[in-house]
Design a protein around this motif. Structure first.
Motif, PDB file in Angstrom:
ATOM      1  N   GLY A 111       0.812  -1.210   0.000  1.00  0.00           N
ATOM      2  CA  GLY A 111       0.000   0.000   0.000  1.00  0.00           C
ATOM      3  C   GLY A 111       0.843   1.256   0.000  1.00  0.00           C
ATOM      4  N   TYR A 114       2.205   1.833  -3.441  1.00  0.00           N
ATOM      5  CA  TYR A 114       1.156   2.383  -4.314  1.00  0.00           C
ATOM      6  C   TYR A 114       0.942   3.871  -4.040  1.00  0.00           C
ATOM      7  CZ  TYR A 114      -0.733  -1.948  -6.410  1.00  0.00           C
ATOM      8  OH  TYR A 114      -0.924  -3.095  -7.149  1.00  0.00           O
ATOM      9  N   THR A 121      -6.134   4.462  -4.977  1.00  0.00           N
ATOM     10  CA  THR A 121      -7.193   3.451  -4.875  1.00  0.00           C
ATOM     11  C   THR A 121      -6.596   2.074  -4.626  1.00  0.00           C
ATOM     12  OG1 THR A 121      -8.649   4.715  -6.338  1.00  0.00           O
ATOM     13  CG2 THR A 121      -9.144   2.377  -6.053  1.00  0.00           C
ATOM     14  N   ASN A 122      -5.539   1.735  -5.352  1.00  0.00           N
ATOM     15  CA  ASN A 122      -4.861   0.452  -5.134  1.00  0.00           C
ATOM     16  C   ASN A 122      -4.251   0.384  -3.749  1.00  0.00           C
ATOM     17  OD1 ASN A 122      -5.443  -0.528  -7.687  1.00  0.00           O
ATOM     18  ND2 ASN A 122      -3.550   0.222  -8.596  1.00  0.00           N
ATOM     19  N   GLN A 124      -5.306   1.900  -1.016  1.00  0.00           N
ATOM     20  CA  GLN A 124      -6.360   1.716  -0.022  1.00  0.00           C
ATOM     21  C   GLN A 124      -6.897   0.293  -0.032  1.00  0.00           C
ATOM     22  OE1 GLN A 124      -8.881   5.083  -1.075  1.00  0.00           O
ATOM     23  NE2 GLN A 124      -7.069   6.397  -0.858  1.00  0.00           N
ATOM     24  N   GLU A 125      -6.957  -0.322  -1.213  1.00  0.00           N
ATOM     25  CA  GLU A 125      -7.373  -1.723  -1.290  1.00  0.00           C
ATOM     26  C   GLU A 125      -6.377  -2.631  -0.574  1.00  0.00           C
ATOM     27  OE1 GLU A 125      -8.239  -5.191  -4.650  1.00  0.00           O
ATOM     28  OE2 GLU A 125      -8.082  -3.092  -5.262  1.00  0.00           O
ATOM     29  N   ALA A 126      -5.076  -2.342  -0.740  1.00  0.00           N
ATOM     30  CA  ALA A 126      -4.048  -3.149  -0.069  1.00  0.00           C
ATOM     31  C   ALA A 126      -4.160  -3.010   1.449  1.00  0.00           C
ATOM     32  CB  ALA A 126      -2.660  -2.721  -0.540  1.00  0.00           C
ATOM     33  N   HIS A 128      -6.847  -2.275   3.161  1.00  0.00           N
ATOM     34  CA  HIS A 128      -8.057  -2.979   3.590  1.00  0.00           C
ATOM     35  C   HIS A 128      -7.816  -4.488   3.639  1.00  0.00           C
ATOM     36  CE1 HIS A 128     -10.692   0.664   2.625  1.00  0.00           C
ATOM     37  NE2 HIS A 128     -11.023   0.304   3.855  1.00  0.00           N
ATOM     38  N   GLN A 129      -7.096  -5.019   2.657  1.00  0.00           N
ATOM     39  CA  GLN A 129      -6.779  -6.448   2.667  1.00  0.00           C
ATOM     40  C   GLN A 129      -5.958  -6.806   3.905  1.00  0.00           C
ATOM     41  OE1 GLN A 129      -4.825  -7.183  -1.052  1.00  0.00           O
ATOM     42  NE2 GLN A 129      -6.710  -7.142  -2.246  1.00  0.00           N
ATOM     43  N   TYR A 132      -8.253  -6.952   6.875  1.00  0.00           N
ATOM     44  CA  TYR A 132      -9.077  -8.161   6.926  1.00  0.00           C
ATOM     45  C   TYR A 132      -8.296  -9.310   7.553  1.00  0.00           C
ATOM     46  CZ  TYR A 132     -12.576  -5.986   3.874  1.00  0.00           C
ATOM     47  OH  TYR A 132     -13.529  -5.157   3.351  1.00  0.00           O
TER      48      TYR A 132
END
Length: 223
Positions: A111, A114, A121-122, A124-126, A128-129, A132
């Motif tokens: 993240g 990125y 956006t990428n 923030q996805e990392a 969030h992963q 999780y």
């Protein structure tokens, strides 16, 4: 070769803030096992902690020649490259995330890479992963908040970072600095300075605020 007691002791010294003591242990270990990827990787980590980045890079590279898929050596090398060449770091971390999809810290580092190349956006996805996998991973939460600020989502950034910066068990100078940066980018300049003053003098805070002002013009160029 399994990790030896000496390497475990050295890593504990490093975690306890005594990298020079760790280095002494590892020098002896290296003389006994010059081709141990674990020893070479730990030497990379210790030299990085001491700011000896060129030496750290060499040790990580030597470890990877012996053990190319080493998680720790790849992570160490990627973190060093984040400082000078985020695109190279991104390439390393993308491969590492495929090999170790459940390693939350790798996803956080991905993240960060990125974010540094403007792919928010990428990033923030990392993050969030990573959350999780480990919902309590503070580095994922803090960096997600900062990424929100970089991408102009100030309300989300401040909502995430404010509790981290004010709660005893999560608040650190680094997190407070991230919160101050988010405040600054959101236009709350006086509040940002107040946050910085928790850890530094007024003159030091002014220097940090000046560095924030130099960051902001190019943060959104790749949204």
């Amino acid at each position: 070769m399994t990790t030896t007691n000496e390497i475990i002791k050295a890593d504990k010294e490093l975690q306890d803030g005594a990298p020079k003591a760790a280095l002494e242990l590892l020098r002896h270990q290296l003389s006994l096992h010059p081709n141990s990827p674990e020893t070479l990787t730990e030497l990379g980590k210790v030299n990085a902690a001491l700011g000896r980045n060129e030496a750290a890079t060499i040790y990580f590279q030597q470890a990877l020649k012996i053990k190319p898929h080493s998680l720790e050596a790849n992570k160490g090398l990627a973190k060093l490259k984040l400082q000078k060449n985020p695109k190279e770091a991104l390439e390393i971390l993308l491969k590492l995330a495929k090999s170790y999809p459940r390693d939350a810290q790798t996803l956080v580092d991905l993240g960060v890479s990125y974010d540094l190349v403007g792919q928010y956006t990428n990033a923030q996805e990392a993050y969030h992963q990573a959350m999780y996998i480990d919902p309590m991973l503070i580095s994922a939460q803090s960096n997600l908040g900062l990424s929100y600020a970089f991408s102009g989502h100030y309300d989300e950034a401040l909502a995430l970072l404010a509790p981290l910066a004010s709660t005893t068990d999560t608040s650190t100078p680094k997190i407070r600095n991230n919160f101050a940066l988010a405040q600054y980018l959101a236009g709350y300049r006086l509040e940002a300075k107040k946050t910085l003053l928790q850890d530094m003098s007024g003159d030091e805070a002014n220097i940090v605020l000046k560095s924030f002002s130099q960051l902001s013009p190019h943060l959104f160029s790749s949204k």
